[in-house]
Design an enzyme around this catalytic site. Structure first.
Site, PDB file in Angstrom:
ATOM      1  N   GLN A 111       7.195  -8.088  -2.046  1.00  0.00           N
ATOM      2  CA  GLN A 111       7.919  -9.285  -2.901  1.00  0.00           C
ATOM      3  C   GLN A 111       9.316  -9.366  -2.708  1.00  0.00           C
ATOM      4  OE1 GLN A 111       5.203 -10.858  -5.019  1.00  0.00           O
ATOM      5  NE2 GLN A 111       6.830 -12.551  -5.045  1.00  0.00           N
ATOM      6  N   LYS A 126       5.948  -6.456  -9.306  1.00  0.00           N
ATOM      7  CA  LYS A 126       4.409  -6.773  -9.226  1.00  0.00           C
ATOM      8  C   LYS A 126       3.803  -5.750 -10.421  1.00  0.00           C
ATOM      9  CE  LYS A 126       1.775  -9.369  -6.703  1.00  0.00           C
ATOM     10  NZ  LYS A 126       2.072 -10.543  -6.406  1.00  0.00           N
ATOM     11  N   GLY A 165       1.115 -14.850 -12.480  1.00  0.00           N
ATOM     12  CA  GLY A 165      -0.553 -14.695 -12.144  1.00  0.00           C
ATOM     13  C   GLY A 165      -0.458 -14.444 -10.669  1.00  0.00           C
ATOM     14  N   ASP A 166      -1.969 -13.770 -10.369  1.00  0.00           N
ATOM     15  CA  ASP A 166      -2.034 -13.353  -9.076  1.00  0.00           C
ATOM     16  C   ASP A 166      -3.562 -13.226  -9.301  1.00  0.00           C
ATOM     17  OD1 ASP A 166      -1.081 -11.972  -6.411  1.00  0.00           O
ATOM     18  OD2 ASP A 166      -2.509 -10.761  -7.074  1.00  0.00           O
ATOM     19  N   ASN A 240      -7.324 -19.482  -5.870  1.00  0.00           N
ATOM     20  CA  ASN A 240      -6.309 -20.478  -5.905  1.00  0.00           C
ATOM     21  C   ASN A 240      -5.439 -20.952  -4.683  1.00  0.00           C
ATOM     22  OD1 ASN A 240      -4.472 -22.265  -7.618  1.00  0.00           O
ATOM     23  ND2 ASN A 240      -3.034 -20.854  -6.987  1.00  0.00           N
TER      24      ASN A 240
END
Length: 444
Positions: A111, A126, A165-166, A240
């Site tokens: 990230q 994270k 979100g993840d 998603n």
């Protein structure tokens, strides 16, 4: 011993058994080797790589919660605040039984550079928990989220750490988490992204990662004198990212023929009906095999490998290390023209190296997956200014960000005589920016 090899030894020693984190660091160090050789004395003197591979803060905590039958459960939660050189920690929360420190270290480490590539002021972090929301009632998910946030809220804030979100954390979970954060802090601020539009969310945020993947894939194909128009696309996953990557690829003229989940994959020769998938996965929270009930002409392959499907473009959007060396060989044999990662590190190191050796254009997730976090930062900016932006405005900026990311990869690879190696380009471009800022801020 080379400086990068010393860092490998250090990471392996300090983080035993963390295979995913080791893989992420290994791939990263391979990519930045030319930069490190050029600046080795400077980096060694400042112990820059030693600082870069060690999280600034690593938090773990227990999460007690009660199910609908009155039974108490205890899960483990985490937040890895890896690097804040460029801005507040930014990265998703993942709720899945596989969550552990290794996976979150790898995700938070990736990230850092993904966020740097966006050109926006966000650092890398994270978090998540080994909790599975599947099969849980709304009340059970709410109970878990409230307990999780009761511990997490101590460590986050709009200018400190902004989770999103993840996997396993969608609109429902973000709502429950934010409600508890607001209750505990008495602050209505942009501390979580992915919020509802009515209470501080950004348009395009839901679609952003998938749309961004499609936009940068189109940019890659155009670089080689081609487009998505008329291409056959294989997509893995049905969450998603997969849904919206497939949607935008079809809007750009492609024919998406596969989607999958942990049970197997569907094949629809005419092109996946995105609305049918959304109904199954987003409304009913069902399994992808149910697609053939709605579309009888499609086929479902139980427990099979989605990458056996011939395609022009492969978009792995499911989870880490889903695309193995054998799968990469199948894709090449079947004539794949490009592979672009939608998930975080979905391609094994061996498969990545093989695709590069076969001259298959390949975009790593730290670049092609960056659309979601980019729009998350735009949501942060809207919250800070208490403004609203139209769908078209945000979507246009997302397209610009993805184009700029591809330009950075291309130019960084070319600057170090690694033309068309976009994996190296992503690592070099992201690392170079973070390294400059870390140097400027001193030994912290």
């Amino acid at each position: 011993m080379a400086y990068t090899d010393e860092i490998r030894e250090l990471v392996w020693k300090r983080n035993p058994g963390e295979a995913e984190f080791h893989q992420a660091v290994d791939e990263f160090l391979n990519g930045i080797e030319p930069v490190v050789q050029k600046h080795e004395k400077e980096y060694r003197d400042g112990m820059l790589l030693e600082r870069l591979v060690e999280p600034e803060r690593s938090i773990s905590f227990r999460i007690p919660w009660v199910d609908d039958h009155g039974k108490l459960h205890v899960n483990r939660g985490y937040r890895i605040q890896f690097n804040s050189a460029i801005g507040p920690y930014k990265g998703g929360l993942r709720f899945h039984p596989s969550v552990n420190r290794s996976i979150l270290n790898f995700l938070a480490f990736e990230q850092i550079f993904k966020n740097a590539l966006t050109g926006l002021s966000i650092g890398g972090g994270k978090g998540g928990a080994d909790f599975d929301p599947k099969g849980k009632s709304d009340r059970e998910v709410m109970a878990f989220c409230q307990s999780f946030m009761t511990e997490l809220f101590h460590y986050i804030g709009a200018r400190e750490d902004v989770p999103a979100g993840d996997i396993g954390v969608g609109a429902r979970e973000i709502g429950f988490l934010y409600g508890q954060y607001k209750r505990l802090t008495r602050q209505f601020e942009g501390t979580l992204t992915g919020k509802g539009i009515e209470w501080g969310g950004s348009l395009v945020r839901v679609e952003a990662t998938g749309f961004g993947l499609a936009y940068i894939t189109e940019e890659l194909l155009q670089y080689y004198g081609n487009t998505l128009q008329g291409k056959t696309v294989a997509v893995s996953g049905s969450g998603n990212v997969a849904v919206h990557a497939a949607q935008k690829a079809e809007e750009l003229g492609a024919r998406v023929v596969t989607m999958s989940d942990s049970g197997g994959y569907i094949y629809d020769e005419r092109g996946i009906d995105i609305q049918a998938v959304k109904e199954i996965k987003e409304v009913r929270r069902g399994r992808i095999r149910e697609y053939v009930d709605a579309i009888p002409s499609a086929d479902y392959y139980d427990g099979a490998n989605v990458w056996e499907t011939p395609c022009d473009v492969a978009l792995p959007c499911a989870t880490q290390n889903e695309l193995s060396l054998d799968s990469a060989r199948l894709l090449v044999k079947n004539g794949v023209k490009a592979v672009c990662e939608g998930a975080n590190m979905p391609t094994t190191l061996e498969a990545t190296e093989y695709l590069l050796s076969e001259k298959i254009p390949f975009l790593p997730g730290k670049a092609s997956n960056a659309g979601g976090v980019a729009v998350s930062e735009l949501e942060m900016a809207q919250n800070a200014m208490q403004t609203y932006r139209s769908f078209e405005d945000v979507d246009s900026q997302l397209q610009s960000i993805m184009k700029n990311i591809f330009r950075q990869l291309r130019e960084a690879a070319e600057a170090y005589d690694m033309k068309d190696n976009f994996v190296a380009g992503a690592n070099i471009a992201g690392f170079s920016k973070v390294a400059r800022v870390m140097k400027a801020q001193g030994y912290v």
